[in-house]
Design a protein around this motif. Structure first.
Motif, PDB file in Angstrom:
ATOM      1  N   ASN A  44     -10.444   7.690  -3.363  1.00 43.46           N
ATOM      2  CA  ASN A  44      -9.489   6.508  -2.991  1.00 43.46           C
ATOM      3  C   ASN A  44      -8.523   7.105  -1.980  1.00 43.46           C
ATOM      4  O   ASN A  44      -7.885   6.348  -1.185  1.00 43.46           O
ATOM      5  CB  ASN A  44      -8.504   6.318  -4.238  1.00 43.46           C
ATOM      6  CG  ASN A  44      -8.146   7.322  -4.793  1.00 43.46           C
ATOM      7  OD1 ASN A  44      -7.250   7.977  -4.216  1.00 43.46           O
ATOM      8  ND2 ASN A  44      -8.249   7.601  -6.201  1.00 43.46           N
TER       9      ASN A  44
ATOM     10  N   LEU B  48       0.711  -1.273  -0.005  1.00 42.46           N
ATOM     11  CA  LEU B  48      -0.075   0.033   0.010  1.00 42.46           C
ATOM     12  C   LEU B  48       0.903   1.294   0.065  1.00 42.46           C
ATOM     13  O   LEU B  48       0.661   2.202  -0.689  1.00 42.46           O
ATOM     14  CB  LEU B  48      -1.024  -0.030   1.290  1.00 42.46           C
ATOM     15  CG  LEU B  48      -1.665   1.196   1.432  1.00 42.46           C
ATOM     16  CD1 LEU B  48      -2.831   1.286  -0.061  1.00 42.46           C
ATOM     17  CD2 LEU B  48      -2.763   0.999   2.529  1.00 42.46           C
TER      18      LEU B  48
ATOM     19  N   ALA C 192     -13.115  -2.418  -0.276  1.00 41.39           N
ATOM     20  CA  ALA C 192     -12.431  -1.341   0.027  1.00 41.39           C
ATOM     21  C   ALA C 192     -11.179  -1.253  -0.977  1.00 41.39           C
ATOM     22  O   ALA C 192     -10.745  -0.229  -1.629  1.00 41.39           O
ATOM     23  CB  ALA C 192     -12.120  -0.780   1.224  1.00 41.39           C
ATOM     24  N   GLY C 193     -10.436  -2.380  -0.942  1.00 37.97           N
ATOM     25  CA  GLY C 193      -9.233  -2.334  -1.880  1.00 37.97           C
ATOM     26  C   GLY C 193      -9.538  -2.492  -3.377  1.00 37.97           C
ATOM     27  O   GLY C 193      -8.860  -1.562  -4.097  1.00 37.97           O
TER      28      GLY C 193
ATOM     29  N   MET D 214     -10.593   0.939  -4.439  1.00 40.07           N
ATOM     30  CA  MET D 214      -9.512   2.020  -4.286  1.00 40.07           C
ATOM     31  C   MET D 214      -8.566   1.717  -5.667  1.00 40.07           C
ATOM     32  O   MET D 214      -8.441   2.758  -6.316  1.00 40.07           O
ATOM     33  CB  MET D 214      -8.730   1.705  -3.091  1.00 40.07           C
ATOM     34  CG  MET D 214      -7.487   2.737  -2.920  1.00 40.07           C
ATOM     35  SD  MET D 214      -6.702   2.108  -1.405  1.00 40.07           S
ATOM     36  CE  MET D 214      -6.004   0.579  -1.762  1.00 40.07           C
TER      37      MET D 214
ATOM     38  N   ILE E  30       0.752   4.294  -2.801  1.00 37.56           N
ATOM     39  CA  ILE E  30       0.313   5.589  -2.266  1.00 37.56           C
ATOM     40  C   ILE E  30       1.217   6.599  -3.134  1.00 37.56           C
ATOM     41  O   ILE E  30       0.944   7.601  -3.586  1.00 37.56           O
ATOM     42  CB  ILE E  30       0.270   5.792  -0.885  1.00 37.56           C
ATOM     43  CG1 ILE E  30      -1.265   5.103  -0.405  1.00 37.56           C
ATOM     44  CG2 ILE E  30       0.171   7.264  -0.393  1.00 37.56           C
ATOM     45  CD1 ILE E  30      -1.270   5.065   1.053  1.00 37.56           C
TER      46      ILE E  30
ATOM     47  N   THR F 236      -2.697  -2.092  -7.203  1.00 36.30           N
ATOM     48  CA  THR F 236      -3.747  -2.482  -6.191  1.00 36.30           C
ATOM     49  C   THR F 236      -4.616  -3.721  -6.779  1.00 36.30           C
ATOM     50  O   THR F 236      -4.986  -4.496  -5.664  1.00 36.30           O
ATOM     51  CB  THR F 236      -4.577  -1.219  -5.918  1.00 36.30           C
ATOM     52  OG1 THR F 236      -3.608  -0.150  -5.466  1.00 36.30           O
ATOM     53  CG2 THR F 236      -5.683  -1.485  -4.888  1.00 36.30           C
TER      54      THR F 236
ATOM     55  N   GLY G  19      -3.372   2.019  -9.543  1.00 35.27           N
ATOM     56  CA  GLY G  19      -4.438   1.179  -9.602  1.00 35.27           C
ATOM     57  C   GLY G  19      -4.105  -0.074  -9.910  1.00 35.27           C
ATOM     58  O   GLY G  19      -4.755  -0.992  -9.225  1.00 35.27           O
TER      59      GLY G  19
ATOM     60  N   SER H 188     -10.903   3.165  -8.612  1.00 39.64           N
ATOM     61  CA  SER H 188     -11.031   4.559  -8.745  1.00 39.64           C
ATOM     62  C   SER H 188      -9.655   5.328  -8.993  1.00 39.64           C
ATOM     63  O   SER H 188      -9.609   6.416  -9.795  1.00 39.64           O
ATOM     64  CB  SER H 188     -11.559   4.988  -7.149  1.00 39.64           C
ATOM     65  OG  SER H 188     -10.584   4.754  -6.281  1.00 39.64           O
ATOM     66  N   MET H 189      -8.518   4.683  -8.722  1.00 35.21           N
ATOM     67  CA  MET H 189      -7.333   5.181  -9.126  1.00 35.21           C
ATOM     68  C   MET H 189      -7.048   5.270 -10.463  1.00 35.21           C
ATOM     69  O   MET H 189      -6.759   6.233 -11.188  1.00 35.21           O
ATOM     70  CB  MET H 189      -6.122   4.531  -8.445  1.00 35.21           C
ATOM     71  CG  MET H 189      -5.868   4.626  -6.947  1.00 35.21           C
ATOM     72  SD  MET H 189      -4.634   3.802  -6.448  1.00 35.21           S
ATOM     73  CE  MET H 189      -4.471   4.398  -4.513  1.00 35.21           C
TER      74      MET H 189
ATOM     75  N   LEU I 219     -10.244   6.049   1.330  1.00 33.72           N
ATOM     76  CA  LEU I 219     -10.078   4.710   1.589  1.00 33.72           C
ATOM     77  C   LEU I 219      -8.457   4.155   1.865  1.00 33.72           C
ATOM     78  O   LEU I 219      -8.252   3.510   2.651  1.00 33.72           O
ATOM     79  CB  LEU I 219     -10.362   3.899   0.413  1.00 33.72           C
ATOM     80  CG  LEU I 219     -11.877   3.810  -0.100  1.00 33.72           C
ATOM     81  CD1 LEU I 219     -12.051   3.387  -1.384  1.00 33.72           C
ATOM     82  CD2 LEU I 219     -12.574   3.391   1.167  1.00 33.72           C
ATOM     83  N   CYS I 220      -7.790   5.087   1.179  1.00 33.67           N
ATOM     84  CA  CYS I 220      -6.352   4.668   1.429  1.00 33.67           C
ATOM     85  C   CYS I 220      -5.819   5.036   2.903  1.00 33.67           C
ATOM     86  O   CYS I 220      -5.230   4.214   3.838  1.00 33.67           O
ATOM     87  CB  CYS I 220      -5.125   5.387   0.670  1.00 33.67           C
ATOM     88  SG  CYS I 220      -5.090   4.831  -1.136  1.00 33.67           S
TER      89      CYS I 220
END
Length: 406
Positions: free
Chosen positions: A327, A226, A286-287, A290, A230, A393, A390, A293-294, A330-331
């Protein structure tokens, strides 16, 4: 609510301070000198951010946040007093900028580690949403407030207003009641592997604590990858949405008003995402959400460079803000729910290092690249970096299957 009030007041103070600093620097020196003064705080922030995480874990995040806001309050009020009495020159502004950069390196990891001390784990996504709303309020209202203060009494009045806002946060912070955090291992931690006793900040030097935190992240099945995701997302996002947007607006002939409308669209989208998560609280899968959305946000970033009309650019910016806000919350929520309590400061420091430490130092490179090749290729390359974040992820099983607590 005390924490939100304190965070909003501090964010307002930040916005007023940076506007006042920019105005004072432009009024006292050349454009190049003004740019140096405004960016000088980024250096200690980047260099000391990880140390700030160690300090937050050793001393406690609330104590570090209170001391940081107190130092910022005294610094801005002191600078206002100096400017009322004399015209000291750019060196005083640069010195205060260095102080702010150093304090930010301590404040940012601490404020990131504070939510788990004031809310239950299953409420952290909602708290992150409320934090996002407070941040947007501070950013949107801080600039006009700072502009009004400068117009009324010059930069010295604006610095005084910033100091008062920092002062308002202090009694609210001091009144906070923290909930105890259990020790031991956090979610995703294998016994004897990631959250080892020798890695916790319980004696020894700061370097040992720092390396222990990095070992913890490297061994954690969710937090390790993660942090990479990020960092990549921040590196791809910060350039286009900062100096890239200013250059794009100038080339399109939108002017300062155009930048304002595009930024308003972005802020409205990010605020909508924060409001949605504040109301809903938890996002299933959530993952995966995320990651997608990225990728969708990256497509919107690449599209922005090829939109000729201002209204269309504002709409694209709204979609970028909505997806980035989603995102981002969520991160942040996954960082706080997955991290062992003993490592929250250091984990927050690493997660903030890209957007608040490393990426700002690359803004001159982004500007130079746009000058050489134009905004289109640079925006596309930046968007590609976000696509990679993304894709990682979605490709890493532990991240794709990560869930927020129910």
């Amino acid at each position: 609510m005390r924490w939100l009030g304190a965070y909003t007041a501090s964010t307002l103070g930040d916005s007023v301070y940076y506007l006042a600093l920019s105005w004072a620097a432009v009024s006292s020196g050349s454009p190049a000198q003004a740019g140096l003064v405004v960016t000088v705080s980024a250096v200690p922030r980047a260099l000391l951010m990880l140390v700030g995480g160690v300090v937050a874990d050793r001393l406690g995040p609330l104590r570090v946040v209170i001391v940081s806001d107190a130092v910022r309050c005294l610094s801005t009020l002191g600078l206002a007093a100096v400017l009322f009495l004399a015209s000291p020159g750019l060196w005083v502004l640069a010195a205060v900028g260095l102080v702010f950069g150093t304090v930010d390196a301590l404040f940012l990891p601490a404020v990131g580690a504070l939510p788990p001390r004031i809310a239950e784990r299953d409420q952290l996504a909602r708290v992150q949403g409320m934090r996002g709303i407070s941040y947007r309020m501070g950013s949107v209202l801080g600039s006009p407030l700072g502009g009004l203060a400068v117009a009324t009494g010059g930069s010295k009045t604006a610095f005084a207003v910033a100091g008062v806002l920092f002062a308002l946060s202090l009694p609210l912070l001091c009144a906070l009641k923290l909930r105890p955090l259990p020790g031991g291992e956090g979610p995703g931690t294998a016994p004897g592997e990631e959250a080892r006793e020798e890695d916790a900040p319980r004696g020894g030097g700061a370097l040992r604590d720092l390396t222990g935190g990095l070992r913890y992240l490297r061994g954690h099945r969710v937090l390790g990858p993660l942090m990479i995701v990020i960092l990549l997302a921040d590196l791809g996002f910060v350039g286009p949405l900062n100096i890239g947007l200013a250059i794009l607006s100038d080339q399109r002939g939108w002017g300062a008003a155009g930048i304002g409308w595009v930024l308003f669209g972005f802020g409205a989208g990010a605020g909508a995402a924060s409001l949605l998560l504040t109301v809903r609280g938890r996002v299933p899968r959530a993952g995966a959400v995320m990651g997608w959305s990225m990728i969708l946000g990256a497509v919107a970033i690449g599209t922005l460079a090829f939109v000729p009309q201002l209204y269309a650019a504002a709409l694209v910016a709204f979609s970028i803000g909505l997806l980035a806000g989603l995102n981002g919350v969520l991160c942040g929520s996954l960082v706080q729910t997955e991290a062992d309590p003993a490592f929250l400061g250091r984990v927050s420091a690493v997660s903030s290092l890209g957007s608040l430490g490393i990426a700002p130092l690359g803004l001159p490179l982004t500007g130079a690249a746009i000058g050489l090749w134009g905004p289109g290729p640079v925006f596309v390359v930046s968007a590609s970096v976000c696509v990679v974040s993304g894709a990682l992820t979605l490709l890493i099983p532990a991240l794709r299957r990560a869930e927020l607590p129910k």
